[in-house]
Design a protein around this motif. Sequence first.
Motif, PDB file in Angstrom:
ATOM      1  N   ALA A  75     -10.268  -2.985   2.807  1.00  0.00           N
ATOM      2  CA  ALA A  75     -10.045  -4.478   3.025  1.00  0.00           C
ATOM      3  C   ALA A  75      -9.129  -4.981   1.802  1.00  0.00           C
ATOM      4  CB  ALA A  75     -11.342  -5.249   2.762  1.00  0.00           C
ATOM      5  N   ALA A  76      -9.243  -4.525   0.551  1.00  0.00           N
ATOM      6  CA  ALA A  76      -7.872  -4.604  -0.432  1.00  0.00           C
ATOM      7  C   ALA A  76      -6.688  -4.396   0.159  1.00  0.00           C
ATOM      8  CB  ALA A  76      -8.353  -4.158  -1.657  1.00  0.00           C
ATOM      9  N   LEU A  77      -6.561  -3.282   0.772  1.00  0.00           N
ATOM     10  CA  LEU A  77      -5.232  -2.674   1.071  1.00  0.00           C
ATOM     11  C   LEU A  77      -4.609  -3.749   2.346  1.00  0.00           C
ATOM     12  CD1 LEU A  77      -5.813   0.871   1.618  1.00  0.00           C
ATOM     13  CD2 LEU A  77      -4.233   0.052  -0.129  1.00  0.00           C
ATOM     14  N   ALA A  78      -5.613  -4.197   3.365  1.00  0.00           N
ATOM     15  CA  ALA A  78      -5.258  -5.080   4.385  1.00  0.00           C
ATOM     16  C   ALA A  78      -4.754  -6.317   3.784  1.00  0.00           C
ATOM     17  CB  ALA A  78      -6.505  -5.298   5.362  1.00  0.00           C
ATOM     18  N   ALA A  79      -5.397  -6.876   2.479  1.00  0.00           N
ATOM     19  CA  ALA A  79      -5.063  -8.168   1.968  1.00  0.00           C
ATOM     20  C   ALA A  79      -3.901  -8.050   1.085  1.00  0.00           C
ATOM     21  CB  ALA A  79      -6.402  -8.712   1.215  1.00  0.00           C
ATOM     22  N   ALA A  83      -1.130   0.107  -2.431  1.00  0.00           N
ATOM     23  CA  ALA A  83      -1.703   1.303  -2.197  1.00  0.00           C
ATOM     24  C   ALA A  83      -1.486   2.359  -3.319  1.00  0.00           C
ATOM     25  CB  ALA A  83      -0.888   1.993  -0.962  1.00  0.00           C
ATOM     26  N   GLU A  84      -0.441   2.442  -4.326  1.00  0.00           N
ATOM     27  CA  GLU A  84      -0.337   3.231  -5.153  1.00  0.00           C
ATOM     28  C   GLU A  84      -1.407   3.264  -6.210  1.00  0.00           C
ATOM     29  OE1 GLU A  84       3.512   3.173  -6.883  1.00  0.00           O
ATOM     30  OE2 GLU A  84       4.625   3.142  -4.734  1.00  0.00           O
ATOM     31  N   LEU A  86      -4.538   1.945  -5.281  1.00  0.00           N
ATOM     32  CA  LEU A  86      -5.879   2.238  -4.344  1.00  0.00           C
ATOM     33  C   LEU A  86      -6.169   3.289  -4.056  1.00  0.00           C
ATOM     34  CD1 LEU A  86      -5.759  -1.456  -2.862  1.00  0.00           C
ATOM     35  CD2 LEU A  86      -7.336  -0.821  -4.687  1.00  0.00           C
ATOM     36  N   ARG A  87      -5.171   4.171  -3.950  1.00  0.00           N
ATOM     37  CA  ARG A  87      -5.161   5.496  -3.184  1.00  0.00           C
ATOM     38  C   ARG A  87      -6.385   6.283  -3.809  1.00  0.00           C
ATOM     39  NH1 ARG A  87      -0.169   6.312  -2.575  1.00  0.00           N
ATOM     40  NH2 ARG A  87      -0.043   5.455  -0.379  1.00  0.00           N
ATOM     41  N   PRO A  88      -6.206   6.535  -5.140  1.00  0.00           N
ATOM     42  CA  PRO A  88      -7.377   7.141  -5.777  1.00  0.00           C
ATOM     43  C   PRO A  88      -8.730   7.034  -5.632  1.00  0.00           C
ATOM     44  CG  PRO A  88      -5.585   6.801  -7.232  1.00  0.00           C
ATOM     45  CD  PRO A  88      -5.508   6.005  -6.376  1.00  0.00           C
ATOM     46  N   LEU A  89      -8.870   5.425  -5.224  1.00  0.00           N
ATOM     47  CA  LEU A  89     -10.370   4.960  -5.039  1.00  0.00           C
ATOM     48  C   LEU A  89     -10.494   5.300  -3.798  1.00  0.00           C
ATOM     49  CD1 LEU A  89     -10.280   1.454  -6.712  1.00  0.00           C
ATOM     50  CD2 LEU A  89     -11.420   3.190  -7.495  1.00  0.00           C
ATOM     51  N   LEU A  90      -9.698   5.121  -2.654  1.00  0.00           N
ATOM     52  CA  LEU A  90      -9.993   5.549  -1.290  1.00  0.00           C
ATOM     53  C   LEU A  90     -10.336   7.033  -1.353  1.00  0.00           C
ATOM     54  CD1 LEU A  90     -10.193   4.588   1.547  1.00  0.00           C
ATOM     55  CD2 LEU A  90      -7.843   5.156   1.913  1.00  0.00           C
ATOM     56  N   ALA A  91      -9.795   7.884  -2.063  1.00  0.00           N
ATOM     57  CA  ALA A  91      -9.824   9.366  -2.064  1.00  0.00           C
ATOM     58  C   ALA A  91     -11.317   9.444  -2.781  1.00  0.00           C
ATOM     59  CB  ALA A  91      -8.849   9.921  -2.646  1.00  0.00           C
ATOM     60  N   ARG A  92     -11.625   8.994  -3.541  1.00  0.00           N
ATOM     61  CA  ARG A  92     -13.023   8.930  -4.265  1.00  0.00           C
ATOM     62  C   ARG A  92     -14.084   8.668  -3.120  1.00  0.00           C
ATOM     63  NH1 ARG A  92     -15.024  11.760  -8.246  1.00  0.00           N
ATOM     64  NH2 ARG A  92     -13.779  10.692  -9.675  1.00  0.00           N
ATOM     65  N   ALA A  93     -13.867   7.249  -2.473  1.00  0.00           N
ATOM     66  CA  ALA A  93     -14.663   7.057  -1.550  1.00  0.00           C
ATOM     67  C   ALA A  93     -15.057   8.233  -0.447  1.00  0.00           C
ATOM     68  CB  ALA A  93     -14.212   5.593  -0.634  1.00  0.00           C
ATOM     69  N   THR A 106      -5.539  12.057   0.996  1.00  0.00           N
ATOM     70  CA  THR A 106      -5.147  10.557   0.874  1.00  0.00           C
ATOM     71  C   THR A 106      -4.435  10.761  -0.319  1.00  0.00           C
ATOM     72  OG1 THR A 106      -7.300   9.870   1.901  1.00  0.00           O
ATOM     73  CG2 THR A 106      -6.361   8.502   0.175  1.00  0.00           C
ATOM     74  N   LEU A 107      -4.797  11.668  -1.334  1.00  0.00           N
ATOM     75  CA  LEU A 107      -3.870  11.725  -2.642  1.00  0.00           C
ATOM     76  C   LEU A 107      -2.654  11.915  -2.210  1.00  0.00           C
ATOM     77  CD1 LEU A 107      -6.749  13.262  -4.997  1.00  0.00           C
ATOM     78  CD2 LEU A 107      -6.014  10.797  -4.840  1.00  0.00           C
ATOM     79  N   ASP A 108      -2.444  13.132  -1.601  1.00  0.00           N
ATOM     80  CA  ASP A 108      -1.123  13.615  -1.126  1.00  0.00           C
ATOM     81  C   ASP A 108      -0.172  12.632  -0.348  1.00  0.00           C
ATOM     82  OD1 ASP A 108      -1.752  15.484  -2.590  1.00  0.00           O
ATOM     83  OD2 ASP A 108      -2.320  16.848  -0.880  1.00  0.00           O
ATOM     84  N   ALA A 109      -0.755  11.631   0.418  1.00  0.00           N
ATOM     85  CA  ALA A 109      -0.208  10.470   1.234  1.00  0.00           C
ATOM     86  C   ALA A 109       0.673   9.724   0.689  1.00  0.00           C
ATOM     87  CB  ALA A 109      -1.427   9.827   2.077  1.00  0.00           C
ATOM     88  N   GLY A 110       0.967   9.597  -0.398  1.00  0.00           N
ATOM     89  CA  GLY A 110       2.058   8.843  -1.318  1.00  0.00           C
ATOM     90  C   GLY A 110       1.835   8.653  -2.616  1.00  0.00           C
ATOM     91  N   PRO A 111       2.719   8.089  -3.263  1.00  0.00           N
ATOM     92  CA  PRO A 111       2.877   8.248  -4.735  1.00  0.00           C
ATOM     93  C   PRO A 111       1.624   7.483  -5.197  1.00  0.00           C
ATOM     94  CG  PRO A 111       4.220   6.479  -3.844  1.00  0.00           C
ATOM     95  CD  PRO A 111       4.002   7.266  -2.746  1.00  0.00           C
ATOM     96  N   ILE A 112       1.359   7.663  -6.163  1.00  0.00           N
ATOM     97  CA  ILE A 112       0.485   7.241  -7.308  1.00  0.00           C
ATOM     98  C   ILE A 112       0.793   6.297  -8.370  1.00  0.00           C
ATOM     99  CG2 ILE A 112      -1.856   7.877  -8.550  1.00  0.00           C
ATOM    100  CD1 ILE A 112      -1.982   8.674  -5.714  1.00  0.00           C
ATOM    101  N   ALA A 113       0.341   5.308  -8.596  1.00  0.00           N
ATOM    102  CA  ALA A 113       0.647   4.444  -9.863  1.00  0.00           C
ATOM    103  C   ALA A 113       0.307   5.025 -11.061  1.00  0.00           C
ATOM    104  CB  ALA A 113       0.096   3.121  -9.876  1.00  0.00           C
TER     105      ALA A 113
END
Length: 358
Positions: A75-79, A83-84, A86-93, A106-113
């Motif tokens: 929902a946060a991503l859609a808003a 993504a850089e 939020l990606r670790p949080l999604l991976a944790r989920a 998910t962690l490998d899908a793009g850069p991480i902040a």
Amino acid sequence: MRARGAWIGALCGAALLAGCGGPRPQDPRATLEERRAELRDAIADDPAALDARTELARVAIALHDGVAAEAAVKAALAAGGNAEVLRPLLARAYAMQGDGRRALQTLDAGPIAAEAIGEAAWVAGDVHLDNGDLGAARDAFDRAVRELPRESALWVDVARFRDANADTLGARDAVDYAIELDPQNSGALALKANLVRTQQGLVAALSWYDKALAIDPDNAGALIDQAATFGDLGRYRDMLAALRRAAAVTPGDPRLYYLQAVLAARADDYQLARSLLQRTRGEMDDQPGFMLLSAVVELQLGGEAVAASWAERLLMAQPDNGTARRILAAANWADGDADGAGEALAPLVARADADSWS
């Protein structure tokens, strides 16, 4: 075989080993649930509130609710969330839902902040540890600790990793540091109890379980491990009380059914024990204590072939397990296979300290 009844109680004890008054303290989960309700209200008032959505995901993670955490992150991503970050949080989920493969993807899908690198490494370390890839877990945890050196919960997972790597002193140091950073970390205190149980004995561990549960009375892991410890000590009333509390917190946990089956077997209710073991739905089939108890129960119920199968599986993992050999011998003998019984007992009979039954 009439002799088997003489040692069946001891076997149930071996299966288990292989596997306070005052007001109730404030429940940390109740506090988190209150915060979750507040955040949902805030989001309802302002759907664009990204900080509230991100915090909602973190609260869900703290509540071990991977499904809700996934929904909150998406929902946060859609808003329009970053993504850089939020990606670790999604991976944790995903990891909390048992989908480690998707978490790593998910962690490998793009850069991480930059500010989220430590969290990403932490998630990766947990997934690799659960997968048994200790080398990859070490690298991930090393990076996570460099980024988040004073995160108490991270040090608990580092202690878990070191314990899995047979680094007893390292595990103790890590969990002690976790407690130093946050004396109210119930998970750290529960892990400390488990380490003390292994290193110093059952009685010494009980006070640490008490400390963990004083902070979080609904710590299901601590309740289940405390119940197992009570069982090992022969304190079955206390064991049952702990199991009942755990069942109210985490109904359906396969460890509950296993430990309840131990109690049923101790009470000679082997039909109930079998039913409880079946309710684990195969999730504990690779645990030595579960295999041993299953063999005992099937032997008592006349299922000699099934008992022998469980004993053989256990011996493949633990060739020197004398209890499993005795069960295999008893099962073979009861099934009319005297040669098989002798073959099972041969390694025990050959020992200088062979027991009289063998």
